[in-house]
Motif scaffolding. Structure first.
Motif, short mmCIF file in Angstrom:
data_model
loop_
_atom_site.label_atom_id
_atom_site.label_comp_id
_atom_site.label_asym_id
_atom_site.label_seq_id
_atom_site.Cartn_x
_atom_site.Cartn_y
_atom_site.Cartn_z
N ILE A 88 2.30 -5.27 -7.21
CA ILE A 88 1.49 -5.05 -6.00
C ILE A 88 0.38 -4.05 -6.26
O ILE A 88 -0.78 -4.25 -5.86
CB ILE A 88 2.40 -4.58 -4.84
CG1 ILE A 88 3.39 -5.67 -4.45
CG2 ILE A 88 1.56 -4.16 -3.63
CD1 ILE A 88 4.56 -5.17 -3.62
N ALA A 89 0.72 -2.97 -6.98
CA ALA A 89 -0.29 -1.95 -7.28
C ALA A 89 -1.41 -2.53 -8.15
O ALA A 89 -2.59 -2.27 -7.92
CB ALA A 89 0.37 -0.76 -7.99
N ALA A 90 -1.03 -3.35 -9.14
CA ALA A 90 -2.05 -3.95 -10.01
C ALA A 90 -2.92 -4.93 -9.24
O ALA A 90 -4.15 -5.00 -9.44
CB ALA A 90 -1.36 -4.66 -11.18
N ALA A 91 -2.30 -5.69 -8.34
CA ALA A 91 -3.06 -6.65 -7.53
C ALA A 91 -4.02 -5.93 -6.59
O ALA A 91 -5.19 -6.35 -6.42
CB ALA A 91 -2.10 -7.52 -6.73
N ARG A 92 -3.57 -4.85 -6.02
CA ARG A 92 -4.45 -4.09 -5.11
C ARG A 92 -5.62 -3.47 -5.87
O ARG A 92 -6.76 -3.52 -5.41
CB ARG A 92 -3.64 -2.99 -4.42
CG ARG A 92 -4.46 -2.16 -3.43
CD ARG A 92 -3.63 -1.07 -2.81
NE ARG A 92 -4.42 -0.28 -1.87
CZ ARG A 92 -3.99 0.82 -1.26
NH1 ARG A 92 -2.76 1.24 -1.46
NH2 ARG A 92 -4.77 1.47 -0.43
N GLU A 93 -5.34 -2.91 -7.05
CA GLU A 93 -6.39 -2.29 -7.85
C GLU A 93 -7.43 -3.32 -8.27
O GLU A 93 -8.63 -3.03 -8.34
CB GLU A 93 -5.77 -1.63 -9.09
CG GLU A 93 -6.76 -0.90 -9.97
CD GLU A 93 -7.39 0.31 -9.30
OE1 GLU A 93 -8.49 0.71 -9.72
OE2 GLU A 93 -6.79 0.86 -8.33
#
Length: 283
Positions: A88-93
């Motif tokens: 999720i963090a990678a997708a948001r970034e």
């Protein structure tokens, strides 16, 4: 902008990509996998393969792009809650356009241990602010039909009583995922996905007996005895207890039919358990 499927070489991921390739050109599909060799058949079909592991935040940072639609297929490892947060963090970034997640039937009403990580992941996605779609998948028919050789020898064993199961095969859930990934109008929605009809384990045993010509019955055990059977079959005790908890949830109606979202999305009736049994018996 691509449609990115994580865990792409797993049982569900492979089927999702197969369904996508019936709808979109291969150069619009990206497969995220841990092993390039295992992903080679996807590359041979024209799908771009990107190598990343849910445990490798550095690799995850390179697999998503701005505007992508991403399918996060839930992990299977004990630390999957942390793994999902990393995705999720990678997708948001990266600034993806939408994150689609394979969750659990019932969502917040799923009050059994196996569902806890799914609910935590749903909340993490909501907290991220990313546009989302939750695919709240019910039980896969293959959970039972993959065990047919053992069931023919020993009967069907569980502790679900007369609880009903609205299962569908992975192919049906994969078709729904492809529709949601490719289509419009699914942003910030949750779909309760299950088979059109539900059945008990007694019904399942009777259908297996009918099709196989063997004497197959359902043996309903106490939760403690069920756990011991699973442990004796090689399951670690924590995993055995998770499956016993699922049977308790089944007995309480948590995996029974929750409407017709699945058949509506795929545009046809879901595959009956009898058909999945027949296919498994044919090998």
């Amino acid at each position: 902008m691509s449609i990115v499927v994580t865990a792409a070489t797993g049982h569900l991921g492979t089927l999702v990509i197969d369904e996508l390739l019936q709808r979109v050109p291969a150069d619009q599909v990206v497969a995220v996998a841990r092993n390039a060799e295992k992903a080679a058949p996807l590359a041979d079909r024209g799908v771009e393969v990107r190598i990343a592991d849910y445990n490798d935040e550095g690799a995850l940072a390179k697999v998503f792009g701005a505007g992508d639609t991403v399918l996060l297929i839930s992990g299977l490892e004990p630390n999957r809650r942390e793994q999902h947060r990393a995705v999720i963090a990678a997708a948001r970034e990266a600034g993806v356009a939408r994150l689609v997640y394979t969750s659990v039937l019932g969502g917040p009403a799923a009050d059994f241990d196996l569902a806890a990580d799914h609910l935590a992941t749903e909340q993490a996605i909501l907290d991220s602010g990313l546009p989302y779609t939750f695919l709240r998948n019910g039980w896969y028919s293959e959970v039972y039909t993959d065990q047919i050789p053992v069931q023919l020898a020993n009967g069907v064993v569980g502790s679900a009583g007369d609880g009903r199961i609205a299962s569908a095969p992975r192919r049906d859930y994969a078709a729904a995922a492809a529709v949601v990934l490719f289509g419009d109008g699914h942003e910030n929605k949750a779909y309760e996905l299950n088979g059109d009809t539900d059945w008990t384990l007694t019904d399942y045993a009777a259908e297996l007996a009918k099709q196989s010509g063997k004497d197959v019955a359902y043996h309903n055990l106490s939760p403690a005895d069920h756990a011991q059977v699973l442990i004796g079959a090689g399951f670690p005790e924590p995993v055995a207890q998770l499956f016993v908890g699922v049977d308790d949830a089944i007995e309480r109606g948590r995996l029974a039919r929750h409407g017709n979202d699945l058949s509506t999305l795929i545009g046809r009736p879901t595959t009956p358990i009898a058909d999945t049994i027949a296919a498994a018996l044919k090998g």
